[in-house]
Write an enzyme that holds these catalytic residues in place. Sequence first.
Site, mmCIF file in Angstrom:
data_model
loop_
_atom_site.group_PDB
_atom_site.id
_atom_site.type_symbol
_atom_site.label_atom_id
_atom_site.label_comp_id
_atom_site.label_asym_id
_atom_site.label_seq_id
_atom_site.Cartn_x
_atom_site.Cartn_y
_atom_site.Cartn_z
ATOM 1 N N ARG B 209 0.842 -1.209 0.000
ATOM 2 C CA ARG B 209 0.000 0.000 0.000
ATOM 3 C C ARG B 209 0.877 1.259 0.000
ATOM 4 O O ARG B 209 0.568 2.230 -0.674
ATOM 5 C CB ARG B 209 -0.930 -0.034 1.204
ATOM 6 N N CYS B 213 0.668 4.340 -2.757
ATOM 7 C CA CYS B 213 0.525 5.758 -2.414
ATOM 8 C C CYS B 213 1.687 6.549 -3.003
ATOM 9 O O CYS B 213 1.485 7.581 -3.625
ATOM 10 C CB CYS B 213 0.509 5.944 -0.900
#
Lengths: 106, 252, 147
Positions: B209, B213
Amino acid sequence: MARALINVPQKAKRGEIIEIKTLMSHPMETGFRTGLDGQLVPRDIIEQFVCTYNGEVVFSAHLYPAITANPFLSFTTIAADSGTLVFSWTDNKGETQVQTASIQVE
Amino acid sequence: MNRLLVILLVCVALPASAQDARKSGFAFMGPDTQAMQTDDLANPGMLSVLEGEALWNAKAGTSQKSCAACHGDAPQSMKGVATRYPAFDDTTQAPLDLAGRILQCRTERQGALAFQREGRELLALTSYVGHQSRNMTIAPSQDTRLAAARAQGAALYSTRVGQLNFSCAQCHDDNAGGHLGAAPIPQAHPTGYPLYRLEWQSLGSLQRRFRNCLSGMRAEPIPAGSADAIALELFLMDRAAGMKLETPAVRP
Amino acid sequence: MNTTRRQFSLLTAGASLALVTPARATPETMKESIQAFTGGKPIKEGRVKFDISLLVENGNSVPLSVLVDSPMTKDDHVTRIGIFNEKNPLPDVAIFTLTPRCGRAQIATRMRLNDTQFITAIAEMSDGTYFSAKSEVIVTMPACVEG
């Protein structure tokens, strides 16, 4: 190592309609995506799902690449007799994976 | 009279505002995705937990020992473990995340080949261990040797990076609850990792993740298992202390 | 019909494009798939309750369910339920084969949606009639995706 999650109630009343949910571990690769090398990733999908109840087909499904990765299927069946439900998933190369569940009907 | 009313209202409102304003990413999802997470028979992350259970009980490496041979039943022995990670590792004298601990056990104690970071097996084992702490509150390790890394993580979180010159905090603190395109911006509490992301069509780690991002910010991604990644994870778990773990969560 | 130069270049451009990109379903190819499913028989509206979200967070996994009004007896039951779309690479999604032993004509699954579009569910009855329902789904994209 493909695996499936299946829920079949262990016990049911005769004539009761039971809901069955199945979740199969599978990438359902569509055959339309390109990999890091720019080549199409070959199609790898479950095409056929069959559920038999004491040997008789009660429900089946033909799946296309539009079905999600880790295909989820839910359907119903009438609890007729105690016995075995057999679930099978067959991919586009003809390989079949089978799981069973037993049910006691009172 | 009016002033009294205002004071009264403030008094009534205070306990509410003093309450925890932190929300899990679960609260930002639509009802369909929430239903997918809460029903274990519909949650695709549970397929990994199932696979993790098989790996837990499988003999591996030169020791021909399974995880269970030493640790016994995971529902007892691993209960609460994920609430305390990342932890300080005495052998390497550095912070270690849960996936790193599993890898260390596998190579050094089981004498088996390392699983690949973000690979299917390591994610499955990590989700199985993490799942044993579901619904428990995050209770970060108080080991003082973690302080420096946690501060490093806090700095990473608030430092502007990349071509867009964004920091994590600008989205997840200043604009949490707002939208980026059509997608709601959550508060970045890592309560459900490893989790099943519909976008990935698979289970993935918190560190994956981070890379998502960062690439969205046009910044250089942090490698999985690196000191920076573990530092950021340490900071975020501390920031989410007291929140409930959901492993395996489902997110859009 | 005479093909003008512009039409010709458009046609060839279309053809060369088709060589590099996979075919896409269109409302027309969906109609063809539905025709193949029904054998060209007429389709009535009604009896089919098609449940799918109007707005979805990620087109990779869209839950849907179909419930058909049917007694599911030997003489009167739903034999098949087909799901079709108009903008994915292929117009077919899934075809479910039911039997009276299902007890209820109810199925649920999850599908991929390439884009905002109409999805059609068609039920084939044991007497050879067809009923359908359709639903529009709006697909939004998640932020900060990989790649």
